[in-house]
Design a protein around this motif. Structure first.
Motif, PDB file in Angstrom:
ATOM      1  N   SER A   1       0.839  -1.213   0.000  1.00  0.00           N
ATOM      2  CA  SER A   1       0.000   0.000   0.000  1.00  0.00           C
ATOM      3  C   SER A   1       0.864   1.249   0.000  1.00  0.00           C
ATOM      4  O   SER A   1       0.592   2.216  -0.725  1.00  0.00           O
TER       5      SER A   1
ATOM      6  N   PHE B   1      -7.097  -1.586  -5.721  1.00  0.00           N
ATOM      7  CA  PHE B   1      -7.165  -1.246  -4.294  1.00  0.00           C
ATOM      8  C   PHE B   1      -8.184  -2.134  -3.582  1.00  0.00           C
ATOM      9  O   PHE B   1      -7.953  -2.552  -2.439  1.00  0.00           O
TER      10      PHE B   1
ATOM     11  N   LEU C   1      -5.732  -2.747  -0.641  1.00  0.00           N
ATOM     12  CA  LEU C   1      -4.758  -1.686  -0.453  1.00  0.00           C
ATOM     13  C   LEU C   1      -5.453  -0.459   0.123  1.00  0.00           C
ATOM     14  O   LEU C   1      -6.647  -0.245  -0.083  1.00  0.00           O
TER      15      LEU C   1
END
Length: 290
Positions: A84, A194, A199
């Motif tokens: 991330s 994501f 993330l």
């Protein structure tokens, strides 16, 4: 020395990356005659100068992260927190450099107000590079989704140009129609990334940004120099006033560039595995390199 066994992931990576480049080249070859028929060879030259400028801005925005990002993702892909942080860092760098590219665009527009509209509408191509997640999918060695999405974006671009460009005066919109589908697709892919890999966006510290900018400086300079080696003459021709020569050269320039991209497929295919091997077993990496 034992014969080298090529990892199956490398074979699949090469296939997928080659498919991206071949499909891009094929669609460009298809779209060029359409563009020339719709707006004429002279207008086509102006469009391709703006396209080359947007590509240059895209390279500056990427700032080598499309290369270093592959290595980073490959090594940390199993660490959600670090991954991330790495992805967030790349996005922040790209956003900052896009703002800088807008300053360059402003200066260029003031220097050439008559042709500025071409460059302004072409900037959507550069803007789409902020969210281009190719580095992530190459790093995790899963390119099928990116391949399909990229192909869909190119087909939509071709359709928009074919159906919406009616006459020569619409030429400035061509690059906009080339970049807009990519921007939409990359946005969806980034949001999916994501969500799928859980993330979170983590704002990087100033020192981390500074260190990454320093680390990628030579990668970015190399990418810019490679682009200028082929496109610098195109920019020079744009100031000669010979529109026919500019259009003819622009066509040759784009065809050659599409073919050269195939070479990148091989290096990108072996990069993730090589990065992991170099990090975990340097001696084995030396044997692999030989």
């Amino acid at each position: 020395m034992r014969p080298l066994k090529i990892p199956i992931t490398t074979v699949f990576n090469f296939f997928h990356l080659s498919f991206i480049q071949v499909s891009n080249a094929a669609l460009q070859i298809l779209i060029f005659p359409v563009m020339i028929r719709l707006v004429g060879l002279e207008e086509f030259g102006k469009v391709m100068v703006a396209n080359a400028f947007a590509a240059l801005m895209g390279i500056m925005i990427n700032y080598g992260t499309n290369q270093s990002g592959i290595k980073d993702v490959a090594i940390i892909k199993n660490d959600q927190q670090t991954l991330s942080e790495g992805v967030s860092l790349i996005l922040c760098i790209r956003v900052l450099l896009f703002v800088a590219s807008l300053l360059i665009l402003t200066v260029l527009s003031l220097m050439n107000p008559n042709g500025s509209i071409y460059f302004v509408f072409a900037m959507v191509i550069a803007f789409s590079e902020i969210l281009n997640p190719l580095f992530f999918f190459v790093g995790i060695e899963r390119l099928f989704l990116y391949n399909i999405s990229n192909l869909i974006a190119k087909i939509i671009s071709l359709s928009l140009i074919f159906f919406l460009i009616k006459e020569r005066k619409d030429g400035y919109l061509i690059n906009f129609y080339i970049g807009l589908p990519s921007l939409i697709v990359y946005t969806i892919l980034t949001l999916f990334t994501f969500y799928k890999y859980r993330l979170i966006f983590i704002r990087p510290e100033i020192k981390t940004l500074k260190d990454k900018l320093i680390d990628n400086f030579f990668l970015a300079c190399n990418s810019v120099s490679v682009h200028l080696q082929q496109s610098s003459f195109l920019f020079i021709l744009s100031y000669t006033g010979n529109a026919i020569l500019l259009g003819a050269y622009a066509l040759c320039d784009k065809l050659i560039w599409a073919c050269r991209l195939l070479i990148i497929s091989f290096s990108s295919a072996i990069y993730p595995g090589a990065a992991i091997l170099h990090n975990n077993a340097p001696m084995q990496w030396q044997n692999r390199k030989k």
